[in-house]
Write a protein that holds these residues in place. Structure first.
Motif, PDB file in Angstrom:
ATOM      1  N   UNK A  78     -25.787  -1.920 -75.119  1.00  0.00           N
ATOM      2  CA  UNK A  78     -24.878  -0.772 -75.101  1.00  0.00           C
ATOM      3  C   UNK A  78     -23.900  -0.819 -73.938  1.00  0.00           C
ATOM      4  N   UNK A  79     -24.118  -1.761 -73.026  1.00  0.00           N
ATOM      5  CA  UNK A  79     -23.355  -1.796 -71.775  1.00  0.00           C
ATOM      6  C   UNK A  79     -23.386  -0.421 -71.088  1.00  0.00           C
ATOM      7  N   UNK A  80     -24.572   0.112 -71.028  1.00  0.00           N
ATOM      8  CA  UNK A  80     -24.785   1.427 -70.415  1.00  0.00           C
ATOM      9  C   UNK A  80     -24.262   1.446 -68.970  1.00  0.00           C
ATOM     10  N   UNK A  81     -23.543   2.495 -68.641  1.00  0.00           N
ATOM     11  CA  UNK A  81     -23.091   2.694 -67.260  1.00  0.00           C
ATOM     12  C   UNK A  81     -24.168   3.434 -66.485  1.00  0.00           C
ATOM     13  N   UNK A  82     -24.774   2.809 -65.485  1.00  0.00           N
ATOM     14  CA  UNK A  82     -25.889   3.470 -64.800  1.00  0.00           C
ATOM     15  C   UNK A  82     -25.502   4.286 -63.566  1.00  0.00           C
ATOM     16  N   UNK A  83     -24.220   4.375 -63.257  1.00  0.00           N
ATOM     17  CA  UNK A  83     -23.820   4.973 -61.975  1.00  0.00           C
ATOM     18  C   UNK A  83     -23.339   6.410 -62.156  1.00  0.00           C
ATOM     19  N   UNK A  84     -24.053   7.348 -61.554  1.00  0.00           N
ATOM     20  CA  UNK A  84     -23.626   8.756 -61.549  1.00  0.00           C
ATOM     21  C   UNK A  84     -22.330   8.886 -60.765  1.00  0.00           C
ATOM     22  N   UNK A  85     -21.317   9.428 -61.396  1.00  0.00           N
ATOM     23  CA  UNK A  85     -20.080   9.764 -60.675  1.00  0.00           C
ATOM     24  C   UNK A  85     -19.583  11.112 -61.188  1.00  0.00           C
ATOM     25  N   UNK A  86     -18.530  11.616 -60.558  1.00  0.00           N
ATOM     26  CA  UNK A  86     -17.947  12.892 -60.989  1.00  0.00           C
ATOM     27  C   UNK A  86     -17.420  12.805 -62.412  1.00  0.00           C
ATOM     28  N   UNK A  87     -17.137  11.593 -62.891  1.00  0.00           N
ATOM     29  CA  UNK A  87     -16.638  11.437 -64.265  1.00  0.00           C
ATOM     30  C   UNK A  87     -17.660  11.878 -65.314  1.00  0.00           C
ATOM     31  N   UNK A  88     -18.931  11.974 -64.911  1.00  0.00           N
ATOM     32  CA  UNK A  88     -19.959  12.425 -65.863  1.00  0.00           C
ATOM     33  C   UNK A  88     -19.782  13.887 -66.247  1.00  0.00           C
ATOM     34  N   UNK A  89     -19.053  14.619 -65.399  1.00  0.00           N
ATOM     35  CA  UNK A  89     -19.006  16.073 -65.534  1.00  0.00           C
ATOM     36  C   UNK A  89     -17.549  16.478 -65.685  1.00  0.00           C
ATOM     37  N   UNK A  90     -17.058  16.391 -66.907  1.00  0.00           N
ATOM     38  CA  UNK A  90     -15.614  16.474 -67.135  1.00  0.00           C
ATOM     39  C   UNK A  90     -15.001  17.713 -66.505  1.00  0.00           C
ATOM     40  N   UNK A  91     -15.708  18.802 -66.582  1.00  0.00           N
ATOM     41  CA  UNK A  91     -15.170  20.054 -66.085  1.00  0.00           C
ATOM     42  C   UNK A  91     -15.112  20.038 -64.558  1.00  0.00           C
ATOM     43  N   UNK A  92     -14.074  20.625 -64.025  1.00  0.00           N
ATOM     44  CA  UNK A  92     -14.002  20.879 -62.590  1.00  0.00           C
ATOM     45  C   UNK A  92     -14.216  19.620 -61.758  1.00  0.00           C
ATOM     46  N   UNK A  93     -13.325  18.652 -61.879  1.00  0.00           N
ATOM     47  CA  UNK A  93     -13.523  17.404 -61.140  1.00  0.00           C
ATOM     48  C   UNK A  93     -13.146  17.497 -59.668  1.00  0.00           C
ATOM     49  N   UNK A  94     -12.695  18.659 -59.217  1.00  0.00           N
ATOM     50  CA  UNK A  94     -12.294  18.773 -57.813  1.00  0.00           C
ATOM     51  C   UNK A  94     -13.432  19.353 -56.983  1.00  0.00           C
ATOM     52  N   UNK A  95     -13.284  19.256 -55.680  1.00  0.00           N
ATOM     53  CA  UNK A  95     -14.281  19.839 -54.796  1.00  0.00           C
ATOM     54  C   UNK A  95     -15.422  18.889 -54.529  1.00  0.00           C
ATOM     55  N   UNK A  96     -16.319  19.297 -53.637  1.00  0.00           N
ATOM     56  CA  UNK A  96     -17.472  18.465 -53.294  1.00  0.00           C
ATOM     57  C   UNK A  96     -18.338  18.237 -54.515  1.00  0.00           C
ATOM     58  N   UNK A  97     -18.802  17.014 -54.661  1.00  0.00           N
ATOM     59  CA  UNK A  97     -19.706  16.712 -55.772  1.00  0.00           C
ATOM     60  C   UNK A  97     -21.145  16.993 -55.344  1.00  0.00           C
TER      61      UNK A  97
END
Lengths: 273, 273
Positions: B42-61
């Motif tokens: 599946x070429x799974x992406x294993x890295x948690x980033x802010x892109x996982x949470x489409x809403x509200x990408x600004x501010x401290x993660x």
């Protein structure tokens, strides 16, 4: 001395990042040289694939054999080689991370998966065929320490806490990676209740970290047993007269008999029976 | 029944892949429905980033808070939602991997890191504010089992083996992920000496796996203690009258007092004192 600081947090304004910044300033102030691997900033690729081993991309991927050959032939991927050079340069390695699901964030786990290849991290043979590991290896003579933040309370990560004692949760890293590759391992710096740390407690946490770092080259390492030091038989099982009757992870501390850990210890560095 | 098989090996012709193929054929033959997550394929992406949470990408993660909000608002990344749907569908989850550095390959660790977000994997509150975890949670009622290959011998992964008993090495997964999210956890299927398994031994290994899978819905799970079942005090520390004097990971098995594990056990499913 030379210190490599490896960290893995996605947020540059996190508690982890603040502690790292203060710690690096203190270490530099003490005259140490610093190099860093901020894995999120580097966009580190944590996934082992055949692309890591440029040579001979065809055939079945036997990760150990293929990686060992690429190491020997100088065809490991450049990002892996760069990390190995940093490790070779360092006298000590700090590995800092938030505990996610009782382990390292994937990006950090994949730093070990990709950098610690066969012939470098494992599979190192003496002339007599025995393995150099657990107290011997490529990274012998260096020191290592983890700096770990987690959401649970100190109680819940204590000797009878529901999350498991942190020394046993971290054993696969301390013993299974650092000690395995020859490094002397210091007790971890544990930062509990990290999701709800009051701002006024921050200076105390930072001061404790900096205090621990001041002992990086002088504090007593965890007393892990050497594989080839006489404690294990030829099946790598602890000899019966060492820590008689003790089973489990704790048997591999040389002082497992002495009873240094009990329910009264707040955050034990290791639990002997 | 419905079974989700999650696997993480880079080589389609590996021992892991062969075992998976034979196991899935046997499960289908027994009438089960199967879905798979072959993370490398599946070429799974294993890295948690802010892109996982489409809403509200600004501010401290703040990973917990941000992920919980994205879950509630339906804005988690599509690949995360797809895996949660598979989990929701399944009656049982098999997680198969080669043990790398005493843990999961990064691509698999990052499956848990990314899919088991706040409000789904953790941080689930009852009306009284207490947490639903360790025996309760989103995945309660499901069964889970690991299938783990490793290079060491069975002896070296036994109760006093230098690599640590495999049940303690896997505790962070069994107890810290599966049980934490409510799943009943079966003893693992352990495949030792995997790097040097003679071809003629393969049928026996596959048969043992298939035999274990035949008990997936009937075998007795590991006897982990429920957080809210009375064994722990309000600091989540095991009450003094439960397994008196026992510390460490093993204290969290309900039969920790009974002494079912000793050096004579070949590959213990858990080590009680």
């Amino acid at each position: 001395m030379k210190i490599l600081w490896v960290s893995a947090h996605p947020e540059p304004k996190s508690l982890n990042a603040a502690l790292r910044s203060d710690a690096l300033a203190a270490l530099r102030g003490a005259g140490h040289e610093i190099r860093t691997s901020d894995l999120y900033e580097m966009r580190w690729n944590p996934v082992v694939t055949a692309d890591d081993f440029a040579h001979d991309p065809t055939g079945r991927l036997l990760v150990g054999a293929r990686s060992g050959r690429a190491l020997a032939e100088g065809t490991l991927a450049p990002d892996i080689l760069a990390e190995q050079r940093k490790l070779g340069w360092a006298d000590a390695v700090i590995v800092q991370f938030p505990l996610w699901w009782y382990g390292m964030p994937a990006i950090l786990k994949g730093w070990f998966d990709r950098v610690f290849v066969e012939g470098y991290g494992y599979g190192i043979r003496r002339e007599d065929g025995s393995t150099r590991r657990y107290g011997e290896g490529t990274l012998a003579g260096k020191r290592a320490m983890t700096v770990v933040s987690f959401g649970g309370s100190a109680d819940s990560a204590g000797p009878r806490g529901i999350n498991g004692p942190m020394d046993e949760v971290l054993f696969p890293i301390h013993h299974g990676i650092f000690w395995y590759t020859g490094m002397s391992v210091l007790p971890p710096v544990l930062i509990d209740s990290a999701d709800r740390l009051p701002a006024e407690h921050y200076p105390g946490v930072a001061a404790r970290l900096i205090e621990r770092l001041s002992g990086l080259f002088t504090d007593t390492p965890l007393p892990f047993r050497s594989q080839n030091g006489g404690d294990y038989d030829d099946r790598f099982v602890l000899r019966e007269d060492r820590a008689p009757g003790v089973t489990g992870l704790r048997a591999h501390y040389a002082d497992a008999e002495s009873g240094t850990c009990g329910p009264e210890a707040e955050l034990p560095t290791h639990c002997a029976v």
